[in-house]
Write an enzyme that holds these catalytic residues in place. Structure first.
Site, PDB file in Angstrom:
ATOM      1  CG  ASP A  76      -1.831   1.332   1.392  1.00 53.51           C
ATOM      2  OD1 ASP A  76      -1.978   1.957   0.152  1.00 53.51           O
ATOM      3  OD2 ASP A  76      -2.836   1.386   2.417  1.00 53.51           O
ATOM      4  CE  LYS A 123       0.027   3.182   3.596  1.00 56.25           C
ATOM      5  NZ  LYS A 123      -1.213   3.782   4.808  1.00 56.25           N
ATOM      6  CG  ASP A 141      -1.937  -2.589   3.930  1.00 55.31           C
ATOM      7  OD1 ASP A 141      -2.819  -2.849   4.973  1.00 55.31           O
ATOM      8  OD2 ASP A 141      -3.111  -1.861   3.659  1.00 55.31           O
ATOM      9  CG  ASP A 146      -3.097   5.871   1.755  1.00 54.46           C
ATOM     10  OD1 ASP A 146      -2.480   4.432   2.131  1.00 54.46           O
ATOM     11  OD2 ASP A 146      -2.535   6.460   2.684  1.00 54.46           O
ATOM     12  CD  GLU A 162      -5.571   0.718   0.869  1.00 51.71           C
ATOM     13  OE1 GLU A 162      -5.235   1.864   0.834  1.00 51.71           O
ATOM     14  OE2 GLU A 162      -5.235  -0.122   1.430  1.00 51.71           O
ATOM     15  NE  ARG A 196     -11.670   3.397   4.335  1.00 51.92           N
ATOM     16  CZ  ARG A 196     -11.773   3.550   4.906  1.00 51.92           C
ATOM     17  NH1 ARG A 196     -12.592   5.213   4.717  1.00 51.92           N
ATOM     18  NH2 ARG A 196     -11.042   4.309   5.698  1.00 51.92           N
TER      19      ARG A 196
HETATM   20  N1  BES Z   1      -3.563   0.016   5.102  1.00 54.97           N
HETATM   21  C1  BES Z   1      -3.382   1.700   5.948  1.00 54.97           C
HETATM   22  C2  BES Z   1      -4.044   1.451   7.277  1.00 54.97           C
HETATM   23  C3  BES Z   1      -2.598   0.601   7.731  1.00 54.97           C
HETATM   24  C4  BES Z   1      -1.936   2.108   8.453  1.00 54.97           C
HETATM   25  C5  BES Z   1      -2.343  -0.321   8.369  1.00 54.97           C
HETATM   26  C6  BES Z   1      -0.849   1.642   9.411  1.00 54.97           C
HETATM   27  C7  BES Z   1      -1.608  -0.287   9.595  1.00 54.97           C
HETATM   28  C8  BES Z   1      -0.369   0.500   9.532  1.00 54.97           C
HETATM   29  C9  BES Z   1      -4.524   2.140   4.771  1.00 54.97           C
HETATM   30  O1  BES Z   1      -5.293   1.468   3.561  1.00 54.97           O
HETATM   31  C10 BES Z   1      -4.783   3.407   5.580  1.00 54.97           C
HETATM   32  O2  BES Z   1      -4.010   3.632   4.654  1.00 54.97           O
HETATM   33  N2  BES Z   1      -5.675   3.460   5.949  1.00 54.97           N
HETATM   34  C11 BES Z   1      -5.764   5.456   5.559  1.00 54.97           C
HETATM   35  C12 BES Z   1      -6.432   5.841   5.963  1.00 54.97           C
HETATM   36  C13 BES Z   1      -7.398   7.072   5.751  1.00 54.97           C
HETATM   37  C14 BES Z   1      -6.863   7.937   4.123  1.00 54.97           C
HETATM   38  C15 BES Z   1      -8.479   7.417   5.933  1.00 54.97           C
HETATM   39  C16 BES Z   1      -5.188   6.175   6.974  1.00 54.97           C
HETATM   40  O3  BES Z   1      -4.968   5.044   8.430  1.00 54.97           O
HETATM   41  O4  BES Z   1      -4.452   6.761   7.179  1.00 54.97           O
HETATM   42 ZN    ZN Z   2      -4.033  -0.410   3.635  1.00 49.31          ZN
HETATM   43 MN    MN Z   3      -4.078   3.065   2.260  1.00 44.66          MN
END
Ligand code: BES
Ligand code: ZN
Ligand code: MN
Length: 505
Positions: A276, A283, A294, A353, A355, A357
């Protein structure tokens, strides 16, 4: 799968050789075999214990080197603490894990555990739980350490695995009990292997191929490629995948072990984002390497399905995993794009990001349409926000069904894969309404794990459902007696327990 050590069970009345491990309860209470050993060594065990002020407190240890005339090399006196009968199943698993830690750090090729206690012989399930803990702790990811893999590294990585003999009152009963636990430990090892694997080696296609190899355990496996996903109209999942040169796959694993193969199944669904980057909403560089993990939700589903099949669980279970890579390639989806999910509902992608969901939305819908499950649980490393809320101790539990939520929480307590229930409700749900489409894929600045769960709920009908946000527990996880490494395999033991306690016929 990474190899796990051999563990055999033998009767108590055999004189041990090499390294023997003796469990000691509080106030230096030795078991019958411990006393016999002490006598054979002319009181040396008790003497060493007293000199080192060892009393048998939990997890304390004394190492006694045997005299040159003896067949024994050494005896490890290991504190068991309170009387044996008071331990929970997880206590025994942790103790077994701690013992394996001692065995590995001494680089022993063999060890013998005398599984009795001052308060009597141990029960078969307790001994089998200890052996499970040993397997879990012995897991190492050293395949890319070319030197350590062969000879063993300074840090304990790689090298030959020890073989273990456990002496117990009822070796046949323990062997029988252990069979199921070995299947679970293999499932955990499979999940950890997949999570630890770097993304260059594990793209969606390679991942699907690895899943296909699990057909050996009796799973029926189907791989859906892009053409099939397109025909199913999985626009949300495909939107995530389109920024990567490596095409998406969905794997469907079926284990129909119930007496009635047509009985409604239970369904497990996993997020399998092999990497991811965040996509166009990219990111930051710091820590991005962790995003190889991920796909931990999907890995737990794969490990669980292997465990259920190889222990021939009397249940109908379906595992579905969505394997995609979230990359910012020239065909990547953009913030503001509107995609059409398999359900027909449209989604405005405001942050590429968010993604996971999108992937799960189509899988949840597909699971219900095709399998009409009696319940479904999805697992996903879905939000960073769940770590802000719960740290790394609990995974977030979201559910539309109090009974299922309670069963899951109990299974979590029993396996030390702990869950904490989070709230849901219409006030949160309305935060993902969109002006331009049926919904948007992000909510407001607060409660990010909850708005993510509300998003998923829009793709769940009346099916009893739970969502486990395992971002804090499945990867970069805390070390424990039963896990040395980065990937924990979180979810495999938890859901195996849920199935065993509530869904087997
Ligand atoms: N895979 C990430 C969540 C994540 C973050 C898992 C750190 C493990 C460690 C997910 O896809 C993500 O990026 N979520 C975002 C959502 C936001 C853009 C609403 C997040 O948590 O920042
Ligand atoms: Zn993710
Ligand atoms: Mn993400």
């Amino acid at each position: 799968m990474t190899d796990l050590p051999e563990i055999r069970f033998a009767p108590l009345d055999v004189a041990p050789k090499g390294t023997a491990i003796v469990l000691v309860e509080n106030e230096l209470a030795l078991s019958a075999t411990g006393r016999a050993l002490d006598k054979e060594l002319k009181g040396q065990l008790m003497k060493a214990a007293k000199i080192s002020r060892f009393t048998g407190a939990r997890k304390s240890l004394v190492e006694v080197i045997a005299p040159s005339a003896s067949d024994l090399e050494r005896v490890l006196l290991v504190g068991r603490g309170e009387p044996a009968a008071t331990g929970s199943s997880q206590d025994w698993t942790d103790l077994g894990g701690a013992l394996m830690g001692q065995i590995l750090s001494r680089k022993l090729n063999e060890a013998v555990l005398l599984a009795d206690a001052a308060s009597g012989a141990l029960d078969a399930p307790d001994v089998a739980d200890m052996a499970l803990g040993m397997l879990l702790r012995a897991y190492r990811f050293s395949k890319y350490r070319t030197k350590a893999a062969k000879e063993g590294g300074e840090d304990g990585a790689g090298g030959p695995l020890p073989s273990i003999v456990i002496h117990t009152r009822a070796p046949d009963a323990v062997t029988e009990q252990f069979r199921r636990r070995r299947a679970i430990a293999e499932g955990v090892a499979i999940a950890r292997d997949l999570v630890n694997e770097p993304a260059n080696e594990l793209g969606p296609v390679e991942y699907a191929t690895r899943i296909e190899r699990l057909a050996d355990s009796g799973l029926e496996i189907e791989i859906l490629d892009e053409t099939a996903l397109d025909a199913l109209k999985m626009g949300a999942l495909l939107g995530v995948a389109q920024g990567s040169a490596r095409p998406a796959r969905v794997a469907v694993m079926q284990w129909l072990g119930a007496e009635n193969r047509r009985a409604k199944p239970v369904c497990f669904i996993g997020k399998g984002v092999v990497f991811d980057t965040g996509g166009i909403s990219m990111k930051p560089a710091k820590g991005m390497e962790d995003m190889k993990g991920d796909m931990a939700g999907s890995a737990a589903v794969v490990g669980l399905m292997h465990a259920l099949a190889s222990r021939k669980a009397p249940v109908n279970a379906i595992g579905i995993v969505g394997l995609v890579e979230n990359m910012p390639g020239s065909r990547a989806q953009r913030p503001g794009d509107i995609v059409r999910s398999m359900s027909g509902q449209t989604i405005e992608v405001l942050n590429t990001d968010a993604e996971g969901r999108l992937v799960l939305a189509d899988l949840l819908w597909y699971a219900q349409e095709r399998f009409k499950p009696k319940m479904m649980v999805n697992l996903a490393t879905l939000t960073g926000a769940i770590m802000v809320a719960l740290g790394k101790e609990h995974a977030g539990l979201f559910s539309n069904n109090d009974r299922l939520a309670g069963w899951l929480r109990d299974a979590g307590e029993a396996t030390a894969e702990k869950l904490w229930r989070m709230p849901m409700g219409p006030e949160y749900d309305k935060q993902i309404d969109s002006k331009n489409a049926d919904m948007k894929n992000i909510g407001g600045p607060y409660g990010g794990s909850i708005t993510a769960a509300q998003f998923l709920a829009r793709f769940v009908g009346d099916t009893p459902w739970a969502h486990l946000d395992i971002a804090g527990t499945a990867m970069a996880s805390n070390r424990s007696d039963t896990n040395e490494g980065w990937a924990s395999g979180f979810g495999v033991r938890l859901l195996d327990r849920l199935v065993a306690d509530h869904y087997e016929s």
